[in-house]
Write a protein that holds these residues in place. Structure first.
Motif, PDB file in Angstrom:
ATOM      1  N   GLU A   1       0.210 -14.203  16.510  1.00 40.73           N
ATOM      2  CA  GLU A   1      -0.099 -12.622  16.855  1.00 40.73           C
ATOM      3  C   GLU A   1      -1.528 -12.231  16.846  1.00 40.73           C
ATOM      4  OE1 GLU A   1       2.478 -11.769  18.785  1.00 40.73           O
ATOM      5  OE2 GLU A   1       3.558 -13.466  17.545  1.00 40.73           O
ATOM      6  N   LYS A   2      -2.306 -12.973  16.632  1.00 39.57           N
ATOM      7  CA  LYS A   2      -4.165 -12.407  16.828  1.00 39.57           C
ATOM      8  C   LYS A   2      -4.002 -11.523  15.908  1.00 39.57           C
ATOM      9  CE  LYS A   2      -4.846 -14.972  20.692  1.00 39.57           C
ATOM     10  NZ  LYS A   2      -3.854 -16.654  20.723  1.00 39.57           N
ATOM     11  N   ILE A   3      -3.640 -10.947  15.173  1.00 35.02           N
ATOM     12  CA  ILE A   3      -4.088 -10.577  14.293  1.00 35.02           C
ATOM     13  C   ILE A   3      -5.389 -10.604  12.916  1.00 35.02           C
ATOM     14  CG2 ILE A   3      -2.287  -8.836  12.288  1.00 35.02           C
ATOM     15  CD1 ILE A   3      -0.301  -8.902  14.222  1.00 35.02           C
ATOM     16  N   ASN A   4      -5.612  -9.494  13.132  1.00 34.86           N
ATOM     17  CA  ASN A   4      -6.996  -9.386  12.231  1.00 34.86           C
ATOM     18  C   ASN A   4      -6.510 -10.285  10.994  1.00 34.86           C
ATOM     19  OD1 ASN A   4      -8.170  -8.036  13.313  1.00 34.86           O
ATOM     20  ND2 ASN A   4      -7.816  -6.019  12.070  1.00 34.86           N
ATOM     21  N   ALA A   5      -7.389 -11.049   9.793  1.00 30.80           N
ATOM     22  CA  ALA A   5      -7.045 -11.754   9.441  1.00 30.80           C
ATOM     23  C   ALA A   5      -6.404 -10.574   7.589  1.00 30.80           C
ATOM     24  CB  ALA A   5      -8.874 -12.503   8.490  1.00 30.80           C
ATOM     25  N   PRO A   6      -5.532 -11.244   7.077  1.00 27.42           N
ATOM     26  CA  PRO A   6      -5.284 -10.411   6.055  1.00 27.42           C
ATOM     27  C   PRO A   6      -5.952 -10.812   4.363  1.00 27.42           C
ATOM     28  CG  PRO A   6      -3.873 -12.243   6.156  1.00 27.42           C
ATOM     29  CD  PRO A   6      -4.916 -12.290   6.935  1.00 27.42           C
ATOM     30  N   VAL A   7      -5.729  -9.853   3.492  1.00 29.50           N
ATOM     31  CA  VAL A   7      -6.057  -9.523   2.130  1.00 29.50           C
ATOM     32  C   VAL A   7      -4.647 -10.299   1.649  1.00 29.50           C
ATOM     33  CG1 VAL A   7      -7.282  -8.658   0.418  1.00 29.50           C
ATOM     34  CG2 VAL A   7      -7.963  -8.793   2.190  1.00 29.50           C
ATOM     35  N   ILE A   8      -4.787 -10.980   0.157  1.00 31.42           N
ATOM     36  CA  ILE A   8      -3.289 -11.373   0.382  1.00 31.42           C
ATOM     37  C   ILE A   8      -3.624 -10.969  -1.358  1.00 31.42           C
ATOM     38  CG2 ILE A   8      -2.366 -13.078  -0.901  1.00 31.42           C
ATOM     39  CD1 ILE A   8      -2.782 -13.301   2.110  1.00 31.42           C
ATOM     40  N   LEU A   9      -3.086  -9.956  -2.122  1.00 31.84           N
ATOM     41  CA  LEU A   9      -2.988  -9.186  -3.032  1.00 31.84           C
ATOM     42  C   LEU A   9      -1.834  -9.802  -3.900  1.00 31.84           C
ATOM     43  CD1 LEU A   9      -4.670  -7.765  -3.487  1.00 31.84           C
ATOM     44  CD2 LEU A   9      -3.394  -5.587  -3.338  1.00 31.84           C
ATOM     45  N   CYS A  10      -1.794 -10.028  -5.157  1.00 30.66           N
ATOM     46  CA  CYS A  10      -0.420 -10.100  -6.460  1.00 30.66           C
ATOM     47  C   CYS A  10      -0.401  -9.944  -7.201  1.00 30.66           C
ATOM     48  CB  CYS A  10      -0.149 -11.663  -6.096  1.00 30.66           C
ATOM     49  SG  CYS A  10      -0.542 -12.707  -7.328  1.00 30.66           S
ATOM     50  N   VAL A  11       0.513  -9.667  -8.252  1.00 29.14           N
ATOM     51  CA  VAL A  11       0.323  -8.772  -9.599  1.00 29.14           C
ATOM     52  C   VAL A  11       0.034 -10.004 -10.755  1.00 29.14           C
ATOM     53  CG1 VAL A  11       1.551  -7.821 -11.716  1.00 29.14           C
ATOM     54  CG2 VAL A  11       1.787  -6.944  -9.213  1.00 29.14           C
ATOM     55  N   HIS A  12       1.071 -11.392 -10.567  1.00 32.54           N
ATOM     56  CA  HIS A  12       1.057 -12.660 -11.252  1.00 32.54           C
ATOM     57  C   HIS A  12       0.745 -14.433 -10.362  1.00 32.54           C
ATOM     58  CE1 HIS A  12       3.092  -9.972 -13.700  1.00 32.54           C
ATOM     59  NE2 HIS A  12       4.283  -9.385 -13.402  1.00 32.54           N
ATOM     60  N   PRO A  13      -0.728 -14.370 -10.477  1.00 32.52           N
ATOM     61  CA  PRO A  13      -1.716 -15.924 -10.148  1.00 32.52           C
ATOM     62  C   PRO A  13      -0.633 -17.067 -10.356  1.00 32.52           C
ATOM     63  CG  PRO A  13      -2.823 -14.677 -11.067  1.00 32.52           C
ATOM     64  CD  PRO A  13      -1.733 -13.855 -11.220  1.00 32.52           C
ATOM     65  N   VAL A  14       0.720 -17.156 -10.783  1.00 37.02           N
ATOM     66  CA  VAL A  14       1.087 -18.295 -10.693  1.00 37.02           C
ATOM     67  C   VAL A  14       0.594 -19.791 -10.132  1.00 37.02           C
ATOM     68  CG1 VAL A  14       3.560 -19.844 -10.982  1.00 37.02           C
ATOM     69  CG2 VAL A  14       3.323 -17.134 -12.078  1.00 37.02           C
TER      70      VAL A  14
ATOM     71  N   MET B   1       2.752 -17.280   1.166  1.00 41.52           N
ATOM     72  CA  MET B   1       1.805 -16.152   1.896  1.00 41.52           C
ATOM     73  C   MET B   1       1.631 -16.861   2.897  1.00 41.52           C
ATOM     74  SD  MET B   1       1.536 -13.568   0.118  1.00 41.52           S
ATOM     75  CE  MET B   1       0.838 -12.630  -1.149  1.00 41.52           C
ATOM     76  N   LEU B   2       1.238 -18.584   2.628  1.00 44.80           N
ATOM     77  CA  LEU B   2       0.736 -18.915   3.498  1.00 44.80           C
ATOM     78  C   LEU B   2       1.721 -19.749   5.419  1.00 44.80           C
ATOM     79  CD1 LEU B   2       0.401 -22.720   1.762  1.00 44.80           C
ATOM     80  CD2 LEU B   2      -1.536 -20.953   3.477  1.00 44.80           C
ATOM     81  N   GLU B   3       2.742 -19.037   5.167  1.00 45.19           N
ATOM     82  CA  GLU B   3       3.876 -18.687   6.520  1.00 45.19           C
ATOM     83  C   GLU B   3       3.605 -17.174   7.080  1.00 45.19           C
ATOM     84  OE1 GLU B   3       5.360 -20.995   7.489  1.00 45.19           O
ATOM     85  OE2 GLU B   3       5.970 -20.225   8.898  1.00 45.19           O
ATOM     86  N   VAL B   4       3.493 -16.143   5.908  1.00 43.28           N
ATOM     87  CA  VAL B   4       2.961 -14.855   6.639  1.00 43.28           C
ATOM     88  C   VAL B   4       1.720 -14.987   7.555  1.00 43.28           C
ATOM     89  CG1 VAL B   4       2.894 -12.317   6.274  1.00 43.28           C
ATOM     90  CG2 VAL B   4       3.994 -13.570   4.863  1.00 43.28           C
ATOM     91  N   ILE B   5       0.898 -16.257   6.371  1.00 36.59           N
ATOM     92  CA  ILE B   5      -0.447 -15.629   7.157  1.00 36.59           C
ATOM     93  C   ILE B   5      -0.525 -16.801   8.475  1.00 36.59           C
ATOM     94  CG2 ILE B   5      -2.542 -16.868   7.320  1.00 36.59           C
ATOM     95  CD1 ILE B   5      -2.970 -16.383   4.426  1.00 36.59           C
ATOM     96  N   LYS B   6       0.379 -18.182   8.516  1.00 34.67           N
ATOM     97  CA  LYS B   6       0.295 -18.306   9.923  1.00 34.67           C
ATOM     98  C   LYS B   6       1.102 -17.317  10.743  1.00 34.67           C
ATOM     99  CE  LYS B   6       3.513 -22.708  11.335  1.00 34.67           C
ATOM    100  NZ  LYS B   6       4.453 -22.835  10.568  1.00 34.67           N
ATOM    101  N   LYS B   7       1.916 -16.673  10.537  1.00 38.73           N
ATOM    102  CA  LYS B   7       2.637 -15.713  11.370  1.00 38.73           C
ATOM    103  C   LYS B   7       1.379 -15.082  11.745  1.00 38.73           C
ATOM    104  CE  LYS B   7       6.016 -17.435  12.410  1.00 38.73           C
ATOM    105  NZ  LYS B   7       7.741 -18.257  11.774  1.00 38.73           N
ATOM    106  N   LEU B   8       1.241 -13.550  11.011  1.00 37.40           N
ATOM    107  CA  LEU B   8      -0.543 -13.323  11.201  1.00 37.40           C
ATOM    108  C   LEU B   8      -1.161 -13.895  12.561  1.00 37.40           C
ATOM    109  CD1 LEU B   8      -1.718 -10.908   8.215  1.00 37.40           C
ATOM    110  CD2 LEU B   8       0.514 -10.625  10.051  1.00 37.40           C
ATOM    111  N   LYS B   9      -1.536 -14.632  12.420  1.00 36.56           N
ATOM    112  CA  LYS B   9      -2.665 -16.041  13.259  1.00 36.56           C
ATOM    113  C   LYS B   9      -2.098 -15.894  14.722  1.00 36.56           C
ATOM    114  CE  LYS B   9      -5.645 -18.311  10.380  1.00 36.56           C
ATOM    115  NZ  LYS B   9      -5.323 -19.298   8.761  1.00 36.56           N
TER     116      LYS B   9
END
Ligand code: R5P
Length: 313
Positions: free
Chosen positions: A255-268, A245-253
């Motif tokens: 590219e100046k894409i809006n801040a994401p919401v992070i959703l998961c089934v299992h919060p390990v 997730m951290l890597e995807v957030i970094k890549k979106l940032k």
């Protein structure tokens, strides 16, 4: 769930319809366990477990279980410390006359080591499947990480049924977000992202991930245009170290894409993963199902268990 297994599962949990169902909640599963008990109309089993001074486990069943279908509710985060007590409780329930003993494991562990990547590596998903199959009569779980294994039937010799959280994730998105664009961080996540996207009626994109180590991944972001009015929602089955997730957030940032919401089934969430993610994505932007108790739990999976039992009756 496919053909035969469903029949076995049905047989196991519903042919005894004149008998009653009794559910035993493992420690740290109280919140979801109580919901499952009330949603499935089960009796709450009374039992004791403690450690002897030498750290061996003491188990005592206090409820009458003779002629009943017993359920043990235990999510399987940190499984190594749970498996022996689970075995003791399941064995004792059988010894005291329970007709069947089923494991309700909202999170099913040991599913990700599904290949011998290097010679001599144990395919622990298979070994764990054998072990659980030798202690329980059936298994009910939510979105197991099926990647190279295509179904639980390949590794569990008992009836094993998967429940799917996609409708619940979709409902949460529809209630809380405007113009979502769903993002799956890797190919494995496509199964979850595509199902959620279909229900929400949103589009989705699946990224390319390369795992370089337990805590190192690289992510390739394709060209993503016209996203200014969209809310990116990154969906995965499991967040463990959080590095995907951290890597995807970094890549979106970048590219100046809006801040994401992070959703998961299992919060390990191993170690400080959630805190790190919230620092990167923003407070309240990490949302999970309650398959594992965690402060990010906003999506209740107990209705899935209730539906599974209704379908079986
Ligand atoms: C792997 O295929 C899973 O779907 C998740 O992407 C993975 O387990 C996440 O792990 P981490 O949070 O450690 O990057």
């Amino acid at each position: 769930m496919q053909g035969n297994t469903w029949i076995h599962f049905t047989t196991l949990l519903s042919l005894n319809e004149c008998m009653s169902r009794i559910a035993f909640i493992f420690p740290q599963n109280e919140a979801l366990g109580e919901k499952i008990i009330s949603a499935t109309g089960s009796e709450k089993g009374r039992w004791l477990m403690r450690k002897f001074p030498d750290q061996e486990t003491y188990v005592r069943v206090l409820s009458e279980v003779m002629g009943k279908d017993a359920l043990i509710i235990s999510t399987l985060i940190h499984p190594d410390e749970k498996i022996l007590p689970l075995y003791f409780l399941a064995s004792q329930l059988k010894k005291m006359g329970a007709i069947s003993v089923s494991l309700l494991a909202p999170y099913l562990c040991y599913m990700r080591q599904d290949k011998e990547f290097n010679t001599g590596e144990a395919i622990t998903s298979g070994f764990f499947g054998k072990l659980v199959s030798s202690c329980f009569d059936s298994l009910l779980t939510v979105d197991p990480h099926l990647h190279r294994w295509r179904s639980l039937e390949e590794i569990y010799s008992i009836p094993a049924k998967e429940l799917h959280a996609a409708p619940l994730l979709a409902e949460w998105i529809s209630r809380n977000l405007k113009s979502p664009l769903l993002i799956g961080p890797d190919r494995e996540s496509e199964q979850w992202v595509s199902s959620v996207a279909k229900i929400v009626g949103a589009s989705y994109v699946v990224l390319e991930k390369q795992r370089l180590g337990d805590k190192r991944v690289s992510i390739l972001l394709p060209a993503m245009e016209n996203l200014r009015d969209k809310t990116p929602v990154i969906i995965d089955d499991i967040i463990s170290s959080g590095h995907t997730m951290l890597e995807v957030i970094k890549k979106l940032k970048e590219e100046k894409i809006n801040a994401p919401v992070i959703l998961c089934v299992h919060p390990v969430f191993s170690e400080a993963a959630c805190a790190e993610l919230e620092r990167s994505a923003g407070k309240g932007k990490v949302i999970s199902c309650n398959t594992i108790p965690h402060s990010s739990n906003q999506i209740d999976v107990s209705p899935l268990f209730a539906q599974a039992f209704v379908l079986n009756e």
